[in-house]
Write a protein that holds these residues in place. Sequence first.
Motif, short mmCIF file in Angstrom:
data_model
loop_
_atom_site.label_atom_id
_atom_site.label_comp_id
_atom_site.label_asym_id
_atom_site.label_seq_id
_atom_site.Cartn_x
_atom_site.Cartn_y
_atom_site.Cartn_z
N SER A 502 41.43 22.27 36.98
CA SER A 502 40.36 22.71 37.80
C SER A 502 40.95 22.35 39.48
O SER A 502 40.52 21.24 39.65
CB SER A 502 38.93 22.03 37.43
N TYR A 530 32.25 30.69 44.75
CA TYR A 530 32.90 30.22 43.24
C TYR A 530 32.42 28.89 42.83
O TYR A 530 32.13 28.54 41.68
CB TYR A 530 34.31 30.26 43.68
N ARG A 539 33.47 29.76 34.53
CA ARG A 539 35.03 29.71 35.11
C ARG A 539 35.94 29.70 33.79
O ARG A 539 36.96 30.18 33.89
CB ARG A 539 35.17 28.34 35.41
N ALA A 543 38.78 32.60 33.36
CA ALA A 543 40.25 31.82 33.05
C ALA A 543 40.73 32.51 31.92
O ALA A 543 41.87 33.05 31.87
CB ALA A 543 40.44 30.82 33.25
N CYS A 618 38.66 33.46 43.48
CA CYS A 618 39.15 32.05 43.85
C CYS A 618 39.75 31.86 42.14
O CYS A 618 40.64 30.91 41.90
CB CYS A 618 38.18 31.29 44.17
N GLY A 619 38.90 32.05 41.12
CA GLY A 619 39.11 31.73 39.90
C GLY A 619 40.42 32.49 39.34
O GLY A 619 41.05 31.97 38.50
N GLU A 622 43.04 30.39 40.99
CA GLU A 622 43.19 29.20 40.28
C GLU A 622 43.87 29.19 38.97
O GLU A 622 44.73 28.34 38.54
CB GLU A 622 41.82 28.68 40.28
N THR A 623 43.77 30.15 38.18
CA THR A 623 44.04 30.18 36.80
C THR A 623 45.69 30.77 36.98
O THR A 623 46.38 29.99 36.10
CB THR A 623 43.31 31.18 36.18
#
Length: 781
Positions: A502, A530, A539, A543, A618-619, A622-623
């Motif tokens: 995370s 987010y 989240r 993902a 953002c997710g 991030e993933t």
Amino acid sequence: GNDNDNDTNEEVPMRGVVQAISRNIQDLTVVLCSTSNAPLFLKYTPPNTTDTDENSITDNSNSNTSDNISNISINAKDEAGPLATLIASCAATLPLQSPSYAGLTLGVEENAPDACEETMNVSYKGFAKRCVTMASRRLASDLDQTCGVISLLSREEQNQSKASGAGAGAENDMDKDKASSASSTDDTYVQSFMRSKLLLRYFALLARAGIMHGMVEGDDEDKDIFTSLSVAGILKALMDSATIANTTATNMGTANADIDDDADADAADTKSTIKSFQNASVLMVALILSTLPYCVHFLPQYFVNDLMTKMDAIMNTYKSPFQPGVGIMSILLEKELLEEDVSDDAGDEDDDEEDEDDEEEAAAPACADTLQDLFRTVRSLVTSFYSSSTSTLPTKFALLSDAPWKNLEGKEKEYAPMEGDADDELAKRKEFEKYLRYTGEEKLYIELPSESVHVRVHDNVHVGLGKLFGYLMQVGAGGQMEGIPLTLQCPSTEGIIFGRLSIFDAASDENDDDDDDEEEEITNPRIKAYVKTFNVMDRFFLAESVRDCLICHRAKVSDTGVESGSAKEAAEQIWAVSELFVSPPNGAAAAAANKMEEDGTGMDTGSGSDDSSMGVECGIVETILSLILQSPRGIHSASSMSPIYLSRILIHLTKDKPNLISEVVVMTVMNLFNDFMPSLSPISKESLSNWLAIHLTNTDYQWPGIVWNSWSPYVVKGMARIENSEQKRNSRGEFVTHVMASVNSFVASPKIILKECLPPQSPLADYIVPPGKPSASASAS
């Protein structure tokens, strides 16, 4: 019965895009089901009832002996017809459209023409059953491949057992299948797992649409016949099989705890068998957990709680390969490296100590990989759902509740008042019949083929589908594997279970005293959205959807040379995930979103949706970056998440959505650099630096000069020479120099980096090339 499996009467708000899907299904159904088009689109070959007698199949369903293989050969595609085959194929391979295929199945089922003169007296009814049968056969094949069910019989023994039953043509097809299996790629079980996961989701949605049995009487009891199962029944079969596999692995591990892997071949085989049973158990648990969120609408709480309790026992023995500092595939070290802080804002020791305390506290509830995250998420979801008086899901991920079949128009009927009917009762019945409902004689079951049937699914012939459940039940009943001509060969879960990282802080508790301080620290409105409005469940589902799209839409070439998927297609599907988030009716996420609107920080994401999906980019980034950190390096890896593939995805996203993705990529890398770099494993740091070099080279070196300037002290001061001529070690500085060295390897001259990448007069110019060679600044002058 206990068939509580139809949610067609629930009052659930329908998203605009789902209403549009319903209209598209309606229009498509009109075309497909017209009496002139039905012979083309809905044609199928009726099954030969004399060769596939149901009783003879069931009688042999639990037998693993070769003598019981019957002369039964089925071409599943011909029996299903082209449209049912296509729907089953799409339902098994397209992760974001599952509700659409359930709706299309209902629409065609109810509007397919019956036998008439225009259809040459051929009835096209029973379309849903053909879809379910085809999907069931695919599922049986994919479950066997996922868990690695293989025969222990020699080729001679297999030929002898099939000589009297399969016929010459079937034998030739079997040999082709073996050859195909031998030459298949290492990610076969990954693709099989994904198809199994999506088919189970399809069945769950069909149960919600009232087409299939969600749960029937006896589903909570042990079974030894698995040819006809409700959705609850197959989840129970998977759970029982996973328990047996886990128990078998535990018992074998205890009995062989002292053996040495290098002692002999038998010892190595034993260790491999133990690992295969452990992995098979874990993969079946993952399939159950992935399906449960789509089933809570019709499964009773006691049944789900029983499944979760049994999974507890397996998860308690599960050892994540991504456990920081311990797992062989860990992204993070066990502890952060101690380094001199050379940044311009260094010196706040109290804050550093507080951060270390927070890290130690956060490390307590270990959630190192996506399986542990899935288990935690589903447990929270079912607990919240069954305790809620409104039976609403505690997430704004809309795919769990989308139901386009609820908006399909019903058939025209006359509504004659029944005796004693009041006006309001008549109006209610009219409204109920306004929408399409399943009117089949009885709801459908998942029909798994028995082991005595040769079924052609995909492009190959698979002999004796559905061996997994029968085999594991035999192992469980006898407590041993001797005498059973089957085993499991499932050496890895790579490509299915990934490490979890995370990168952005999780949403804070409403009562957290430090919440205001965090709001001051987060200045980017999208990242703020987010962090504040996407809870842990949101989240996870975000993902998981991104990972599913990456696996299902990557470029592939079939055995017949047909190409499918591409990085561009995968990127487009990943961005479509942003449309799957809606504002929750209540909860902390909605309150946080309202507060942001009052503050004036709410902004459109650029995707055409409302603020409920703000921050979704953002997710996504991030993933993908967390996958890059753990991207496989071996050429024989089963994972499809190669660093080049993931790099291309981010490049496509950056080019398609430059105003959103570019800034988020920079912010995500900055978070990794500031908060995680000393904790990253060496291989993860190298993967990140290699990716950034590729990304810079393919985006015209567009990287903020302020970021390069903030990185400079970690190279100039952090890696400076000391008195004994040794160089200081600094993970952040080493990362920056490795990025520049990698970029340098992609360009014709270091001057390009100096002029186009670094800001003017950057002290990093002297570090572009390795020590001992002319620097870029000297060359430029």
